[in-house]
Motif scaffolding. Sequence first.
Motif, PDB file in Angstrom:
ATOM      1  N   ALA A   1      -6.273  -3.281  -7.462  1.00  0.00           N
ATOM      2  CA  ALA A   1      -6.024  -2.086  -6.394  1.00  0.00           C
ATOM      3  C   ALA A   1      -7.250  -1.561  -5.792  1.00  0.00           C
ATOM      4  CB  ALA A   1      -4.953  -1.073  -7.108  1.00  0.00           C
ATOM      5  N   HIS A   2      -7.169  -1.172  -4.545  1.00  0.00           N
ATOM      6  CA  HIS A   2      -8.422  -0.849  -3.800  1.00  0.00           C
ATOM      7  C   HIS A   2      -7.990   0.806  -3.233  1.00  0.00           C
ATOM      8  CE1 HIS A   2     -10.043  -4.836  -3.911  1.00  0.00           C
ATOM      9  NE2 HIS A   2     -11.025  -4.229  -3.785  1.00  0.00           N
ATOM     10  N   THR A   3      -8.837   1.854  -3.538  1.00  0.00           N
ATOM     11  CA  THR A   3      -8.815   3.116  -2.830  1.00  0.00           C
ATOM     12  C   THR A   3      -9.006   3.041  -1.354  1.00  0.00           C
ATOM     13  OG1 THR A   3      -9.421   4.341  -5.010  1.00  0.00           O
ATOM     14  CG2 THR A   3      -9.204   5.215  -2.984  1.00  0.00           C
TER      15      THR A   3
ATOM     16  N   LEU B   1       3.057   2.064  -5.662  1.00  0.00           N
ATOM     17  CA  LEU B   1       2.446   0.980  -5.712  1.00  0.00           C
ATOM     18  C   LEU B   1       3.000  -0.157  -6.246  1.00  0.00           C
ATOM     19  CD1 LEU B   1       0.201  -0.412  -3.866  1.00  0.00           C
ATOM     20  CD2 LEU B   1      -1.462   0.110  -5.803  1.00  0.00           C
ATOM     21  N   MET B   2       3.061   0.100  -7.561  1.00  0.00           N
ATOM     22  CA  MET B   2       3.757  -1.109  -8.519  1.00  0.00           C
ATOM     23  C   MET B   2       5.308  -1.411  -7.999  1.00  0.00           C
ATOM     24  SD  MET B   2       1.378  -1.941 -10.647  1.00  0.00           S
ATOM     25  CE  MET B   2       0.166  -1.536  -9.116  1.00  0.00           C
ATOM     26  N   MET B   3       6.056  -0.437  -7.914  1.00  0.00           N
ATOM     27  CA  MET B   3       7.320  -0.785  -7.323  1.00  0.00           C
ATOM     28  C   MET B   3       7.316  -1.759  -5.957  1.00  0.00           C
ATOM     29  SD  MET B   3      10.062   2.042  -5.876  1.00  0.00           S
ATOM     30  CE  MET B   3       9.679   3.190  -7.122  1.00  0.00           C
ATOM     31  N   ARG B   4       6.570  -1.303  -5.205  1.00  0.00           N
ATOM     32  CA  ARG B   4       6.355  -2.133  -4.015  1.00  0.00           C
ATOM     33  C   ARG B   4       5.871  -3.490  -4.182  1.00  0.00           C
ATOM     34  NH1 ARG B   4       4.891  -0.048   1.352  1.00  0.00           N
ATOM     35  NH2 ARG B   4       7.123   0.389   1.997  1.00  0.00           N
ATOM     36  N   LEU B   5       4.881  -3.555  -5.069  1.00  0.00           N
ATOM     37  CA  LEU B   5       4.474  -4.943  -5.466  1.00  0.00           C
ATOM     38  C   LEU B   5       5.689  -5.685  -6.099  1.00  0.00           C
ATOM     39  CD1 LEU B   5       2.243  -6.791  -5.804  1.00  0.00           C
ATOM     40  CD2 LEU B   5       1.593  -5.957  -7.943  1.00  0.00           C
ATOM     41  N   TYR B   6       6.346  -5.167  -6.813  1.00  0.00           N
ATOM     42  CA  TYR B   6       7.394  -5.970  -7.701  1.00  0.00           C
ATOM     43  C   TYR B   6       8.383  -6.277  -6.463  1.00  0.00           C
ATOM     44  CZ  TYR B   6      11.971  -6.443 -10.140  1.00  0.00           C
ATOM     45  OH  TYR B   6      13.060  -6.922 -10.487  1.00  0.00           O
TER      46      TYR B   6
ATOM     47  N   LEU C   1     -15.126   8.119   4.049  1.00  0.00           N
ATOM     48  CA  LEU C   1     -14.861   8.020   2.669  1.00  0.00           C
ATOM     49  C   LEU C   1     -13.952   8.748   1.909  1.00  0.00           C
ATOM     50  CD1 LEU C   1     -18.238   6.095   1.861  1.00  0.00           C
ATOM     51  CD2 LEU C   1     -16.322   5.062   3.246  1.00  0.00           C
ATOM     52  N   ARG C   2     -13.157   9.582   2.618  1.00  0.00           N
ATOM     53  CA  ARG C   2     -12.237  10.389   1.773  1.00  0.00           C
ATOM     54  C   ARG C   2     -10.853   9.763   1.525  1.00  0.00           C
ATOM     55  NH1 ARG C   2     -13.258  14.832   6.465  1.00  0.00           N
ATOM     56  NH2 ARG C   2     -12.101  12.974   7.693  1.00  0.00           N
ATOM     57  N   PRO C   3     -10.636   9.586   0.177  1.00  0.00           N
ATOM     58  CA  PRO C   3      -9.353   8.725  -0.140  1.00  0.00           C
ATOM     59  C   PRO C   3      -7.940   9.147   0.460  1.00  0.00           C
ATOM     60  CG  PRO C   3     -10.587   9.557  -2.091  1.00  0.00           C
ATOM     61  CD  PRO C   3     -11.101  10.320  -0.725  1.00  0.00           C
ATOM     62  N   LEU C   4      -7.286   8.034   0.776  1.00  0.00           N
ATOM     63  CA  LEU C   4      -6.110   8.225   1.729  1.00  0.00           C
ATOM     64  C   LEU C   4      -4.977   7.666   0.874  1.00  0.00           C
ATOM     65  CD1 LEU C   4      -7.213   7.152   5.292  1.00  0.00           C
ATOM     66  CD2 LEU C   4      -6.903   9.584   4.473  1.00  0.00           C
ATOM     67  N   GLY C   5      -5.336   6.525   0.164  1.00  0.00           N
ATOM     68  CA  GLY C   5      -4.086   5.928  -0.457  1.00  0.00           C
ATOM     69  C   GLY C   5      -4.748   4.656  -1.416  1.00  0.00           C
ATOM     70  N   THR C   6      -3.866   4.083  -1.766  1.00  0.00           N
ATOM     71  CA  THR C   6      -4.142   2.778  -2.631  1.00  0.00           C
ATOM     72  C   THR C   6      -3.533   1.421  -1.950  1.00  0.00           C
ATOM     73  OG1 THR C   6      -3.855   4.328  -4.434  1.00  0.00           O
ATOM     74  CG2 THR C   6      -4.241   1.835  -4.719  1.00  0.00           C
TER      75      THR C   6
ATOM     76  N   SER D   1       0.706  -1.225  -0.047  1.00  0.00           N
ATOM     77  CA  SER D   1      -0.023  -0.158  -0.142  1.00  0.00           C
ATOM     78  C   SER D   1       1.000   1.264   0.057  1.00  0.00           C
ATOM     79  CB  SER D   1      -0.830  -0.050   1.277  1.00  0.00           C
ATOM     80  OG  SER D   1      -0.217   0.341   2.248  1.00  0.00           O
ATOM     81  N   VAL D   2       0.432   2.419  -0.457  1.00  0.00           N
ATOM     82  CA  VAL D   2       0.818   3.462  -0.362  1.00  0.00           C
ATOM     83  C   VAL D   2      -0.008   4.888  -0.197  1.00  0.00           C
ATOM     84  CG1 VAL D   2       2.990   3.010  -2.035  1.00  0.00           C
ATOM     85  CG2 VAL D   2       0.902   3.927  -2.955  1.00  0.00           C
ATOM     86  N   PRO D   3       0.216   5.831   0.712  1.00  0.00           N
ATOM     87  CA  PRO D   3      -0.637   6.805   0.830  1.00  0.00           C
ATOM     88  C   PRO D   3      -0.443   7.870  -0.286  1.00  0.00           C
ATOM     89  CG  PRO D   3       1.354   7.480   1.952  1.00  0.00           C
ATOM     90  CD  PRO D   3       1.531   5.802   1.288  1.00  0.00           C
ATOM     91  N   ASN D   4      -1.734   8.634  -0.394  1.00  0.00           N
ATOM     92  CA  ASN D   4      -1.801   9.757  -1.314  1.00  0.00           C
ATOM     93  C   ASN D   4      -1.098  10.980  -0.658  1.00  0.00           C
ATOM     94  OD1 ASN D   4      -3.083   7.971  -3.025  1.00  0.00           O
ATOM     95  ND2 ASN D   4      -5.192   8.840  -2.309  1.00  0.00           N
TER      96      ASN D   4
END
Length: 423
Positions: free
Chosen positions: A132-134, A113-118, A140-145, A45-48
Motif C-alpha cells: 500500500a502507498h500513502t 482498502l482491504m475490503m476493496r482489494l478483496y 505531500l499532505r496525506p489524502l488516502g491509501t 484506493s480509499v481517501p482518508n
Amino acid sequence: MEDLQSALSGRGLTVSTHPEKGRCLVSIRDFSPGDVIISQEPYASVPNNSSVDVKCDGCFTSSNLKKCSACQAVWYCGSMCQKLEWKLHRLECQALAGLSKNRRKSVTPSIRLMMRLYLKRKLQSEQLACNAHTICDSELRPLGTGLYPVVSIINHSCLPNSVLVFEGNEAVVRAMEPIPKGTEVLISYIETAGSTATRLKALKEQYLFTCTCSRCMKVGLDDDIQESAILEGYRCKDDKCNGFLLRDADDNSFRCQQCGLLRKKEEIDQITSEVKLLSDKASTSLSSGNYPEACAMYKMIEKLQLKLRHSLSVNLMRTRETLLKILMELKYWREALTYCKLTIPVYQRIYPIVHPLLGLQHYTSGKLEWLLGDTEDAIKSFAKAVDILHITHGRNTPFMKDLLIKLEEARAEAAYKLSPYEG
C-alpha cells in the motif's frame, strides 16, 4: 508476466530478478531528470475521510461532494466518478449499508482498502501482491491509501534516483537524476531525514528488510557516526563551540569531539525528560486546536532543544516545522517566515539537491515573503522552488502551472515597483 513485460518495454522498462531483492524495475533506455518513468491508476484506493474532511472516492477532490444515498458512507464529486466506481462500490455498498451507523463509523480507511482489494479480486479473479502507498497531494499532505501493483515492483534506496508523487490518485514516478540504460529504478519508502540506524530500524519494522544501499553500507564508519551525532545526538555545552558529542569511556558523560569538553549524562537526561513531558502536553493542545497554547509550548521545547541539540538536528528541525504550521494557522506570517528559513539549511544538509520537500520549503518561503511584501526575496524563493519541483512534479501539472504563474506575477510586481512614476 509476459503481458507486463510487453507493456513495460514500450515505456523503456523491464522487470528483472535480483537474488536478494526479488523483482526489480530496470531501465532499458536512458531517462533524464523530470522524465515520467511510470504512471499508474490505483488497483484499489480509499481517501482518508474524517468527520470534518471528506473527499471523492474516485478522484480525491474535495469539491461539490454528495453522499452515496444507499450506504451514506462514501462521497462522490459527480456522476462520472460514481459511474466509474459503481461496479466495485455496488458490492461494497451492500456490505456498508448492512452495518449500523456506529459500526459504519468504525470502518477505517485501512479496512476499506482491504475490503476493496478483496472485492476487486473477486470481480476480476486476479491474484497479485503489492504494498500500500500513502496517496499525497502536491504539497505531500496525506489524502488516502492506494494499491499500485507495478509501482510496487520498484525497490527502495535511501539514495533514490526517482521520486513517487501523485496527481489525484494516479501514482507518477519521475527521474530525479539521469538514469542510464540498464540502471535499476529506485524510490524511497521512508522519510530519509535521519541517521542510518534510524532508517534501518524503520525499514526493518515496516517492510521487514535490511537496506544495503551505499548510504546504509556506511553504518558504523567514522563519517556515519559523526553524521548520526549531528542529526540525532547532542551538542557541546559551550555555546561558542559547534562540536558534536560522543559517549565518553566512563559511560557517564559525553565528550565534545571538537573542544574535548565533557557533558554529564544526568544533565542530558534531565533536559530530555523535560522535552518529553512538554511534547506530550503540546501535542494534546495541538490536537484539540488550541494553537496559542501549543505555540507557547513548542517554543519552550525549542528553547530546551537549543541547549541540547546541534543546530542541524532533525529533532530541532521537526519542532520548528511544527511551529511553522502553527504560526501559519495563527496567521503570524512574519514569525512563520522566520521558522521556515530556519529549516531550509537543515533540509539542504539532509536531502539531495533535487528533493520535493526542499522544493516545497522554498515554495512556502516564497508565498510568505510575497504576502509580506518582500517581493524580491519571494522571486528568489519561487525560482529555487521551480528549479526543484519542475523535476519532481512535472512542468505541466496544475500545481506547477500555479507556481510558475506566482513567479511571473511576483516578477511583474517587482518590475512595476521599479518603474518610474507616470503622472
